[in-house]
Design a protein around this motif. Sequence first.
Motif, PDB file in Angstrom:
ATOM      1  N   ARG A  32      -0.852   9.661   3.143  1.00 60.40           N
ATOM      2  CA  ARG A  32       0.282   8.595   3.842  1.00 60.40           C
ATOM      3  C   ARG A  32      -0.067   7.171   3.169  1.00 60.40           C
ATOM      4  NH1 ARG A  32      -0.996   4.688   7.380  1.00 60.40           N
ATOM      5  NH2 ARG A  32      -2.909   5.957   8.338  1.00 60.40           N
ATOM      6  N   ILE A  33      -1.518   6.810   3.158  1.00 53.14           N
ATOM      7  CA  ILE A  33      -1.871   5.515   2.855  1.00 53.14           C
ATOM      8  C   ILE A  33      -1.527   5.047   1.268  1.00 53.14           C
ATOM      9  CG2 ILE A  33      -3.800   3.685   2.734  1.00 53.14           C
ATOM     10  CD1 ILE A  33      -5.200   5.244   4.997  1.00 53.14           C
ATOM     11  N   ALA A  34      -1.605   6.381   0.506  1.00 50.51           N
ATOM     12  CA  ALA A  34      -1.137   6.034  -0.908  1.00 50.51           C
ATOM     13  C   ALA A  34       0.331   5.708  -0.759  1.00 50.51           C
ATOM     14  CB  ALA A  34      -1.716   7.104  -1.653  1.00 50.51           C
ATOM     15  N   ALA A  35       1.023   6.457  -0.177  1.00 50.08           N
ATOM     16  CA  ALA A  35       2.484   6.232  -0.130  1.00 50.08           C
ATOM     17  C   ALA A  35       2.970   4.593   0.162  1.00 50.08           C
ATOM     18  CB  ALA A  35       3.094   7.259   0.819  1.00 50.08           C
ATOM     19  N   GLU A  36       2.200   4.381   1.404  1.00 46.24           N
ATOM     20  CA  GLU A  36       2.409   3.083   1.750  1.00 46.24           C
ATOM     21  C   GLU A  36       2.107   2.038   0.756  1.00 46.24           C
ATOM     22  OE1 GLU A  36       1.299   1.910   5.942  1.00 46.24           O
ATOM     23  OE2 GLU A  36       1.735   4.084   6.618  1.00 46.24           O
ATOM     24  N   VAL A  37       0.984   2.136  -0.133  1.00 41.64           N
ATOM     25  CA  VAL A  37       0.532   1.427  -0.909  1.00 41.64           C
ATOM     26  C   VAL A  37       1.826   1.412  -1.938  1.00 41.64           C
ATOM     27  CG1 VAL A  37      -1.020   1.039  -3.098  1.00 41.64           C
ATOM     28  CG2 VAL A  37      -2.007   1.432  -0.916  1.00 41.64           C
ATOM     29  N   GLY A  38       2.293   2.238  -2.352  1.00 46.08           N
ATOM     30  CA  GLY A  38       3.431   2.684  -3.245  1.00 46.08           C
ATOM     31  C   GLY A  38       4.687   1.870  -2.804  1.00 46.08           C
ATOM     32  N   GLU A  39       4.895   1.836  -1.527  1.00 46.21           N
ATOM     33  CA  GLU A  39       6.148   1.219  -1.122  1.00 46.21           C
ATOM     34  C   GLU A  39       5.841  -0.213  -0.901  1.00 46.21           C
ATOM     35  OE1 GLU A  39       8.190   1.488   3.291  1.00 46.21           O
ATOM     36  OE2 GLU A  39       6.220   2.469   3.369  1.00 46.21           O
ATOM     37  N   THR A  40       4.623  -0.726  -0.885  1.00 43.81           N
ATOM     38  CA  THR A  40       4.454  -2.225  -0.690  1.00 43.81           C
ATOM     39  C   THR A  40       4.449  -2.644  -1.815  1.00 43.81           C
ATOM     40  OG1 THR A  40       2.860  -1.716   1.024  1.00 43.81           O
ATOM     41  CG2 THR A  40       2.823  -3.822   0.055  1.00 43.81           C
ATOM     42  N   THR A  41       3.893  -2.083  -2.984  1.00 44.88           N
ATOM     43  CA  THR A  41       4.139  -2.381  -4.529  1.00 44.88           C
ATOM     44  C   THR A  41       5.658  -2.577  -4.960  1.00 44.88           C
ATOM     45  OG1 THR A  41       3.666  -0.357  -5.339  1.00 44.88           O
ATOM     46  CG2 THR A  41       1.824  -1.822  -5.295  1.00 44.88           C
ATOM     47  N   ARG A  42       6.290  -1.809  -4.346  1.00 45.24           N
ATOM     48  CA  ARG A  42       7.841  -1.610  -4.913  1.00 45.24           C
ATOM     49  C   ARG A  42       8.448  -2.941  -4.415  1.00 45.24           C
ATOM     50  NH1 ARG A  42       6.867   3.918  -5.513  1.00 45.24           N
ATOM     51  NH2 ARG A  42       6.929   4.428  -3.361  1.00 45.24           N
ATOM     52  N   THR A  43       7.938  -3.792  -3.400  1.00 47.35           N
ATOM     53  CA  THR A  43       8.585  -4.789  -2.753  1.00 47.35           C
ATOM     54  C   THR A  43       8.200  -6.105  -3.924  1.00 47.35           C
ATOM     55  OG1 THR A  43       6.495  -5.775  -1.493  1.00 47.35           O
ATOM     56  CG2 THR A  43       8.219  -4.243  -0.505  1.00 47.35           C
ATOM     57  N   GLY A  44       7.469  -5.837  -4.756  1.00 50.31           N
ATOM     58  CA  GLY A  44       7.429  -6.713  -5.873  1.00 50.31           C
ATOM     59  C   GLY A  44       5.788  -7.415  -5.727  1.00 50.31           C
ATOM     60  N   VAL A  45       4.984  -7.018  -4.736  1.00 51.87           N
ATOM     61  CA  VAL A  45       3.720  -7.534  -4.516  1.00 51.87           C
ATOM     62  C   VAL A  45       2.703  -6.879  -5.282  1.00 51.87           C
ATOM     63  CG1 VAL A  45       1.779  -7.401  -2.756  1.00 51.87           C
ATOM     64  CG2 VAL A  45       4.073  -7.887  -2.114  1.00 51.87           C
TER      65      VAL A  45
END
Length: 237
Positions: A32-45
Amino acid sequence: MPDRSGRLLLKISGEVLMGGEPFGIDVPTMNRIAAEVGETTRTGVKLALVIGGGNLLRGVTAAAQGMHRVTGDYMGMLATVMNALAFDSALKANGVDSRVQSAIPMPSICESYSRDSALRHMAKGRVVIFAAGTGSPFFTTDTAAALRAAEIGCDGLLKGTSVDGVYSADPKEQPAARRYDRLTYGDILTQDLKIMDLTAITLARNSGIPVIVFSIRTPGALLGVVKNQGRFTVIGA
Ligand code: UDP
């Protein structure tokens, strides 16, 4: 308010990876946390990670049981490598390109820490996980996180813990404890607010890196912090 759109270092305590278990890695929680890290990086961060080892072993605990403290600390650093490898695998399973870099060279397992190569990975959109802490005993992974954040020039250090910010006392023991939205580095140092060790806070202060404390146990909280939404405490000047 710090700029959270650039390069950020996310510190995850080992304890968080246990989920509801008493020890080790709870795979659904990690995914779940890894998926959230992925989602966050896809915003450009651009995200770099430091993961603790407290879910497996802490040097002070091993020392309390009679082991030499330095040996215990090296075992604690090896525990962080195990967590980093597991998280790297979870990131890749979620379609996130990532690399592990260890402060203690172990070339058959992962890359060795190199600032230049970490920056190159991040420029290519990869998440870099810094493992084995600082590589030296008597430190913590909070200090490793502040150190790496300073070295690679992060705009903020996000400390993902089990609580949604810094409180005047442990909210589990004292339900009336006050939660702060904002604190200074000096408040943490003088009031002995036990959220991070003092070496880490001093390093963050000397490098002017804001520390944002939030609950990574809360689904969606990581992306919320990056978008400046939700509950967290900002520690700054
Ligand atoms: N450790 C160390 N040097 C470092 C970082 C970590 O010796 O630079 C050891 C220390 O024994 C520590 C353990 O690794 O207790 C796990 O790290 P930490 O306690 O910071 O993990 P967390 O509480 O974040 O899960």
